[in-house]
Design a protein around this motif. Structure first.
Motif, PDB file in Angstrom:
ATOM      1  N   PRO A 188       0.817  -1.215   0.000  1.00 16.18           N
ATOM      2  CA  PRO A 188       0.000   0.000   0.000  1.00 16.18           C
ATOM      3  C   PRO A 188       0.851   1.266   0.000  1.00 16.18           C
ATOM      4  CG  PRO A 188      -0.052  -1.044   2.154  1.00 16.18           C
ATOM      5  CD  PRO A 188       0.701  -1.956   1.252  1.00 16.18           C
ATOM      6  N   ARG A 189       0.205   2.376  -0.276  1.00 17.15           N
ATOM      7  CA  ARG A 189       0.943   3.631  -0.449  1.00 17.15           C
ATOM      8  C   ARG A 189       1.601   4.138   0.818  1.00 17.15           C
ATOM      9  NH1 ARG A 189      -3.754   8.123  -1.383  1.00 17.15           N
ATOM     10  NH2 ARG A 189      -4.422   8.227   0.775  1.00 17.15           N
ATOM     11  N   GLY A 190       1.188   3.699   1.979  1.00 18.64           N
ATOM     12  CA  GLY A 190       1.804   4.148   3.220  1.00 18.64           C
ATOM     13  C   GLY A 190       3.086   3.404   3.577  1.00 18.64           C
ATOM     14  N   THR A 191       3.444   2.404   2.795  1.00 17.26           N
ATOM     15  CA  THR A 191       4.631   1.607   3.091  1.00 17.26           C
ATOM     16  C   THR A 191       5.885   2.427   2.812  1.00 17.26           C
ATOM     17  OG1 THR A 191       3.428  -0.346   2.353  1.00 17.26           O
ATOM     18  CG2 THR A 191       5.790  -0.572   2.606  1.00 17.26           C
ATOM     19  N   ASP A 207      12.035   1.809   3.454  1.00 19.57           N
ATOM     20  CA  ASP A 207      12.784   0.895   4.306  1.00 19.57           C
ATOM     21  C   ASP A 207      11.977  -0.374   4.599  1.00 19.57           C
ATOM     22  OD1 ASP A 207      15.134   0.293   5.898  1.00 19.57           O
ATOM     23  OD2 ASP A 207      13.804   0.563   7.636  1.00 19.57           O
ATOM     24  N   ALA A 208      10.676  -0.223   4.836  1.00 20.89           N
ATOM     25  CA  ALA A 208       9.828  -1.392   5.100  1.00 20.89           C
ATOM     26  C   ALA A 208       9.726  -2.275   3.849  1.00 20.89           C
ATOM     27  CB  ALA A 208       8.437  -0.947   5.541  1.00 20.89           C
ATOM     28  N   ALA A 209       9.605  -1.661   2.692  1.00 16.46           N
ATOM     29  CA  ALA A 209       9.559  -2.429   1.438  1.00 16.46           C
ATOM     30  C   ALA A 209      10.869  -3.185   1.238  1.00 16.46           C
ATOM     31  CB  ALA A 209       9.291  -1.496   0.263  1.00 16.46           C
ATOM     32  N   ARG A 210      11.987  -2.550   1.538  1.00 14.99           N
ATOM     33  CA  ARG A 210      13.294  -3.199   1.409  1.00 14.99           C
ATOM     34  C   ARG A 210      13.389  -4.405   2.329  1.00 14.99           C
ATOM     35  NH1 ARG A 210      17.347  -3.351   4.521  1.00 14.99           N
ATOM     36  NH2 ARG A 210      16.633  -1.624   5.805  1.00 14.99           N
ATOM     37  N   ARG A 211      12.906  -4.255   3.578  1.00 14.20           N
ATOM     38  CA  ARG A 211      12.952  -5.366   4.522  1.00 14.20           C
ATOM     39  C   ARG A 211      12.089  -6.548   4.056  1.00 14.20           C
ATOM     40  NH1 ARG A 211      10.787  -3.103   9.271  1.00 14.20           N
ATOM     41  NH2 ARG A 211      11.095  -0.991   8.583  1.00 14.20           N
ATOM     42  N   LEU A 258       6.235   1.399  -9.331  1.00 17.48           N
ATOM     43  CA  LEU A 258       5.850   2.377  -8.315  1.00 17.48           C
ATOM     44  C   LEU A 258       4.831   3.305  -8.958  1.00 17.48           C
ATOM     45  CD1 LEU A 258       6.241   3.684  -5.534  1.00 17.48           C
ATOM     46  CD2 LEU A 258       8.106   5.010  -6.523  1.00 17.48           C
ATOM     47  N   TYR A 259       3.623   3.293  -8.437  1.00 16.48           N
ATOM     48  CA  TYR A 259       2.543   4.109  -8.993  1.00 16.48           C
ATOM     49  C   TYR A 259       2.621   5.536  -8.476  1.00 16.48           C
ATOM     50  CZ  TYR A 259       0.486  -0.207 -10.712  1.00 16.48           C
ATOM     51  OH  TYR A 259       0.275  -1.385 -11.370  1.00 16.48           O
ATOM     52  N   PRO A 260       2.030   6.497  -9.195  1.00 16.26           N
ATOM     53  CA  PRO A 260       2.085   7.907  -8.766  1.00 16.26           C
ATOM     54  C   PRO A 260       1.482   8.161  -7.384  1.00 16.26           C
ATOM     55  CG  PRO A 260       1.351   7.773 -11.039  1.00 16.26           C
ATOM     56  CD  PRO A 260       1.412   6.366 -10.517  1.00 16.26           C
ATOM     57  N   ASP A 261       0.514   7.341  -6.966  1.00 15.40           N
ATOM     58  CA  ASP A 261      -0.088   7.555  -5.648  1.00 15.40           C
ATOM     59  C   ASP A 261       0.731   6.917  -4.524  1.00 15.40           C
ATOM     60  OD1 ASP A 261      -0.619   4.892  -6.086  1.00 15.40           O
ATOM     61  OD2 ASP A 261      -2.758   5.014  -5.657  1.00 15.40           O
ATOM     62  N   GLY A 262       1.849   6.235  -4.849  1.00 13.59           N
ATOM     63  CA  GLY A 262       2.736   5.706  -3.828  1.00 13.59           C
ATOM     64  C   GLY A 262       2.666   4.210  -3.600  1.00 13.59           C
ATOM     65  N   ARG A 263       1.663   3.528  -4.163  1.00 11.99           N
ATOM     66  CA  ARG A 263       1.619   2.079  -3.960  1.00 11.99           C
ATOM     67  C   ARG A 263       2.623   1.400  -4.883  1.00 11.99           C
ATOM     68  NH1 ARG A 263      -2.536   0.212  -7.803  1.00 11.99           N
ATOM     69  NH2 ARG A 263      -3.024   2.161  -8.811  1.00 11.99           N
ATOM     70  N   ARG A 264       3.046   0.203  -4.469  1.00 11.69           N
ATOM     71  CA  ARG A 264       4.043  -0.551  -5.232  1.00 11.69           C
ATOM     72  C   ARG A 264       3.466  -1.905  -5.623  1.00 11.69           C
ATOM     73  NH1 ARG A 264       6.973   1.958  -1.161  1.00 11.69           N
ATOM     74  NH2 ARG A 264       8.871   3.003  -1.834  1.00 11.69           N
ATOM     75  N   ARG A 265       3.772  -2.340  -6.820  1.00 11.29           N
ATOM     76  CA  ARG A 265       3.422  -3.680  -7.274  1.00 11.29           C
ATOM     77  C   ARG A 265       4.723  -4.338  -7.694  1.00 11.29           C
ATOM     78  NH1 ARG A 265       1.822  -5.815 -12.316  1.00 11.29           N
ATOM     79  NH2 ARG A 265       0.751  -7.772 -12.037  1.00 11.29           N
TER      80      ARG A 265
END
Length: 87
Positions: A38-41, A44-48, A66-73
């Motif tokens: 989700p976009r709040g991630t 550093d948390a994504a890396r972990r 990485l989407y413009p609103d901040g979420r990652r797929r």
């Protein structure tokens, strides 16, 4: 122009060279896993999360968006290793 061979309805296919056959056989088979963060991630948390998947599951990043609103797929992949029976 002289007439060619009679057409029977079966298509003719190009014969692959031995080099093409070696390349097709040598290609690896992968299994895939798609993660959606989700976009709040935080970064550093994504890396972990990705480090855990890589170290303990043998996954590697295939594609990250990485989407413009901040979420990652993130699409991860790992090589499928088939057991070969030995006699």
């Amino acid at each position: 122009m002289p007439p060619g061979p009679a057409r029977t309805g079966t298509p003719r296919y190009a014969v692959a060279s031995p080099v093409d056959l070696v390349i097709m056989v040598a290609m690896a088979e992968y299994s895939y896993l798609v993660l959606s963060l989700p976009r709040g991630t935080t970064r550093d948390a994504a890396r972990r999360i990705l480090t855990e998947h890589a170290e303990h599951g043998g996954w590697e990043i295939d594609r990250l968006r990485l989407y413009p609103d901040g979420r990652r797929r993130i699409r991860l992949r790992r090589k499928v290793i088939r057991a070969v029976r030995t006699f």
